[in-house]
Design an enzyme around this catalytic site. Structure first.
Site, PDB file in Angstrom:
ATOM      1  N   ASP A 540       0.840  -1.205   0.000  1.00 42.62           N
ATOM      2  CA  ASP A 540       0.000   0.000   0.000  1.00 42.62           C
ATOM      3  C   ASP A 540       0.878   1.261   0.000  1.00 42.62           C
ATOM      4  OD1 ASP A 540      -2.365   1.389   0.016  1.00 42.62           O
ATOM      5  OD2 ASP A 540      -3.175   0.408   1.792  1.00 42.62           O
ATOM      6  N   ASP A 610     -10.378   2.246  -3.937  1.00 45.15           N
ATOM      7  CA  ASP A 610     -10.963   1.870  -2.645  1.00 45.15           C
ATOM      8  C   ASP A 610     -12.477   1.867  -2.725  1.00 45.15           C
ATOM      9  OD1 ASP A 610      -8.737   1.347  -1.216  1.00 45.15           O
ATOM     10  OD2 ASP A 610      -8.731   3.192  -0.053  1.00 45.15           O
TER      11      ASP A 610
HETATM   12  C1  DGJ Z   1      -5.957   1.679   1.552  1.00 44.45           C
HETATM   13  C2  DGJ Z   1      -6.245   0.435   0.772  1.00 44.45           C
HETATM   14  O1  DGJ Z   1      -6.628   0.752  -0.512  1.00 44.45           O
HETATM   15  C3  DGJ Z   1      -7.298  -0.381   1.518  1.00 44.45           C
HETATM   16  O2  DGJ Z   1      -7.679  -1.488   0.761  1.00 44.45           O
HETATM   17  C4  DGJ Z   1      -6.723  -0.778   2.831  1.00 44.45           C
HETATM   18  O3  DGJ Z   1      -5.647  -1.636   2.642  1.00 44.45           O
HETATM   19  C5  DGJ Z   1      -6.290   0.438   3.626  1.00 44.45           C
HETATM   20  N1  DGJ Z   1      -5.434   1.308   2.867  1.00 44.45           N
HETATM   21  C6  DGJ Z   1      -5.560   0.031   4.880  1.00 44.45           C
HETATM   22  O4  DGJ Z   1      -5.045   1.071   5.557  1.00 44.45           O
END
Ligand code: DGJ
Length: 797
Positions: A540, A610
């Site tokens: 991430d 997301d």
């Molecule tokens: C952003 C990601 O896109 C989510 O899927 C998740 O992993 C969160 N961060 C976790 O902090």
């Protein structure tokens, strides 16, 4: 193979003026002197025969399979060629014209009398015998736009009277900033063309590198800048190259814009005089623009018609693509690292290699252009290409638990996920350091002892015993100020001394360009992967840069951070892949913020957004697939109402939307009812039966969510035996039936069995029909109401 040549009074001209160069042969031109032995001639001729047969077989593979002994001889030669053959290259020694052919594309460049390297042609494949005249200097336009500005340069330094976007701008230690590059020599070999240029007086060499994919005709370009001046110099702007389109005034530019939770918005606009800049100034790729473009003619309406030129950068740092129409209405597209706030110090004797800029052409519209990109990504770019693994069905805990992960909670979810047929269980954020929410813990990559008193092993073992792989979330380039790491190394973050530090999600960006930070990330990640059986890392990256200073190095090198950060990011991925070959990686970046051909070369999948609302995903996924293959596009089924829009959607709708890409489940399974488990189990099983078609097949975007109440996509498997169609109705209005679906990409003469895999086909739909019928008469589906979805397959008999 040992044919080497130095051109001009080349003995090859004795036979014919054009030289066809195969893989392994090596030509060095300019002052030409061929050393051609009898063996060389034989191998040259053998190469021509091999090429011809390869070409022939590509066009008539099916006929060849029944040709008997003659056919099988050719087939053997051609299969060999198909496995190893690079793109075809021709080099006209006298005219200094270089030609590359691959797929249905021809690309021609030449050197004019001024020593400028020009694009001569980029478009549909032309007969191999076609003659191209030598390049000529452009005419310019009065005294205001001299020829140097209007010549369609492949690569041009900022010098003389150049007013268009330069590919390279250098400041020398004496303050001189004039750079005029001229052709010096070329090399042709192993499927690569290299053209060396040099400044008219200084020892600055630039080598333009070209490699064409023989299947798709997608050309990979890059430039290497070499400093032989005996002193350092500073690059202030550097591109991988410039693409020149044929002169035209009706061009339309396609690109994507976005923002967090609203990525992949398709934009279209006419190409007018002046410049349109697509870019990221954020340190990494960003979702506000993606480093990809397509240009077609504005009159083209159909997805599968008309000429399209397209390109994408293989770079995950700040980038820029400038689309410019010049004084003579020529369109040029220049791309590479962003010049904003940029410089790079190249020490004496050093070389600077630009990222790759990929470009392609299709005469069959933006639909086919996307399919070419998909095929190229799967067959040539992804790790393990040409046979990357199909994406396993995964479960991810994020939306279910957020940071509240612990061993019993994860075990409970894993047990439920396993009953659905899930193949990979991924624990997301929250397992490390003092991570209770997003205020603390990033940077401290030890297992949180309160949440996992016995480490990760008991959970990993449990997941394995349930028949699933184990995956884990990390965010290596970030640090919370509330962390042991930051308390120990406050100087490790990007910063300008004595200035405020802007936080995003309560975190700062570690300066990965620093050797100590690079070493730290390598060390803990390697330890994590060595000590635990982890098949998958979700990498991430949840904010962009601010105050991008690197005070620890001399002032003249501080801006190197824009390149060195990204290079070190790639290096870590590369090293981890080498050392832990069974671990796969996902590029996540808060969804969609680091998706590009650079990171895709080193990661197995990407997280496009997301936003998991299955209706919003129709738009997001459509935009994504313009550039990138559904084979890496992760899509999760999450809870309803969805947290983004509070929209309620049926479980079937959510599954079908996610099944258009690489299926995952991210719902809180603790809240599911038995009937949800039953539906999900059946959907997962269905998906496994179509995933190869979805992930590897040819995608046709039949109806766009941007254009009406319906979205329809169709994927046709590579062997043509299966097609899968997904249909979504956003809202019925005025008693209209769902628009008829006209399929594409089928064999007119084959017969296909139709089967609804979810929802219903309209009453009266035949159980089987010919490809011709399905593509011309079409298929009606029974969808009415709001947010309805169905899917059906076609199986070729
Ligand atoms: C952003 C990601 O896109 C989510 O899927 C998740 O992993 C969160 N961060 C976790 O902090």
């Amino acid at each position: 193979m040992g044919v080497s040549c130095h051109a001009t009074d080349c003995m090859a001209n004795y036979f014919f003026n054009k030289i066809v160069v195969n893989g392994g042969m090596f030509c060095e031109a300019q002052h030409c002197f061929w050393k051609v032995s009898i063996m060389n001639v034989i191998s040259l001729l053998a190469g021509v025969v091999l090429k011809l047969s390869y070409h022939f077989v590509q066009k008539s593979l099916i006929r060849l399979s029944v040709l008997g002994i003659f056919g099988s001889v050719l087939l053997t030669a051609s299969s060999l060629a198909a496995q190893t053959a690079p793109a075809r290259m021709h080099f006209d020694v006298d005219a200094k014209v270089f030609r590359l052919d691959g797929g249905d594309v021809t690309y021609v460049l030449g050197v004019n009398g001024e020593g400028q390297v020009q694009t001569l042609y980029w478009g549909k494949h032309l007969p191999e015998a076609e003659h191209f005249d030598a390049a000529r200097p452009s005419q310019g336009n009065a005294s205001f736009d001299p020829p140097v500005t209007t010549t369609p340069h492949e690569y041009v330094g900022w010098g003389g009277a150049l007013y268009v976007q330069p590919d390279l701008k250098i400041t020398f230690p004496d303050g001189n900033r004039d750079l005029v590059l001229k052709y010096v020599s070329n090399k042709v070999g192993d499927g690569e063309l290299a053209i060396m240029m040099k400044d008219i007086s200084r020892e600055v060499y630039v080598t333009l590198q070209y490699q064409m994919d023989p299947e798709t005709g997608i050309l990979r370009r890059s430039a290497e800048v070499e400093n032989r001046t005996g002193a350092p110099f500073t690059i202030e702007q550097v591109a991988s190259g410039t693409w020149n389109l044929p002169r035209g005034t009706d061009y339309r530019l396609h690109y994507v814009t976005g923002r967090w939770a609203g990525e992949w918005h398709l934009q279209e606009q006419p190409v007018h005089g002046g410049m349109t800049v697509l870019e990221s100034r954020r340190g990494t790729t960003g979702s506000q623009n993606n480093p990809w473009f397509m240009i077609d003619h504005a009159i083209t309406k159909d997805q599968d018609e008309g000429s399209v030129w397209f390109g994408a950068l293989g770079w995950s740092g700040s980038w820029q693509i400038a689309v410019e129409q010049d004084a003579l209405q020529q369109v040029r597209v220049t791309g590479g690292p962003n010049a904003f706030d940029f410089s790079y110090l190249v020490k004496k004797g050093d070389r600077f290699q630009t990222p790759y800029f990929y470009g392609g052409y299709s005469s069959h519209g933006v639909g086919d252009a996307s399919r070419l990109l998909h095929r190229f990504e799967v067959d040539s770019l992804l790790p393990h290409a040409p046979t990357p693994k199909l994406r396993p069905v995964l479960y991810n805990s994020w939306e279910a638990t957020e940071f509240r992960v612990d061993e019993p909670g994860q075990v409970a979810l894993a047990e439920k996920a396993a009953t659905l047929g899930v193949e990979r269980f991924v624990m997301d954020d929250g397992w490390f350091g003092q991570r209770k929410d997003d205020h603390a813990g990033l940077g401290d990559w030890y297992v949180n002892p309160q949440k996992f008193p016995n480490g990760l092993k008991p959970l990993i073992n449990k997941v394995h015993s349930l028949g699933m792989e184990f995956g884990l979330w990390v965010e290596p380039e970030m640090v919370n100020p509330d962390s042991d790491l930051y308390r120990k190394h406050p100087d490790w973050v990007l910063n300008f001394s004595g200035r405020p530090q802007t936080e995003g999600r309560n975190q700062l960006v570690l300066n990965l360009a620093r050797p100590d930070v690079h070493a730290y990330v390598l060390q803990w990640l390697d330890k994590l992967l060595t000590e635990n059986d982890i098949s998958f890392i979700k990498w991430d990256y949840n904010r962009n840069w601010a105050e991008p200073g690197w005070p620890a190095v001399p002032v003249g090198e501080q801006k190197n951070v824009y390149v060195d950060f990204t290079r070190n990011f790639y290096d870590i991925l590369e090293q981890m892949r080498k050392k832990h070959p069974n671990t796969e990686f996902e590029s996540c970046s808060g969804g969609g913020s680091r998706v590009d051909l650079g990171v895709m070369h080193l990661t197995d999948e990407v997280w496009p957004s997301d936003n998991t609302d299955a209706y919003d995903r129709q738009f997001i996924q459509e935009g994504f697939t313009y550039a990138y293959t559904p084979g890496v596009m992760m899509a999760w089924v999450t809870d309803s109402p969805n947290w983004v829009n509070h929209r309620t959607l049926s479980l079937d709708y959510r599954f079908l939307s996610a099944m258009q890409g690489s299926l995952g489940i991210g719902a809180n399974l603790n809240n599911w009812k038995p009937e949800d488990f039953a539906t999900a189990k059946q959907m997962v099983a269905t998906y496994k039966g179509i995933r190869e078609t979805v992930q590897r097949g040819s995608l046709y975007r039949l109806m766009s969510p941007r254009e009406g109440e319906a979205t329809v996509t169709e994927s046709v498997s590579r062997d043509g035996k299966q097609a899968v169609t997904f249909a979504f109705l956003h809202s019925s209005t005025q008693n209209y039936p769902f628009p008829r679906i006209y399929l594409r990409g089928l064999d007119e003469n084959a017969v296909y069995d139709l089967k609804a895999i979810s929802g219903k086909l309209s009453p009266g739909t035949p159980a089987f029909a010919s490809g011709a019928y399905l593509m011309n008469f079409g298929v009606d589906v029974d969808l009415r109401g709001d947010f309805q979805a169905m899917a059906f397959t076609l199986s070729r008999r």
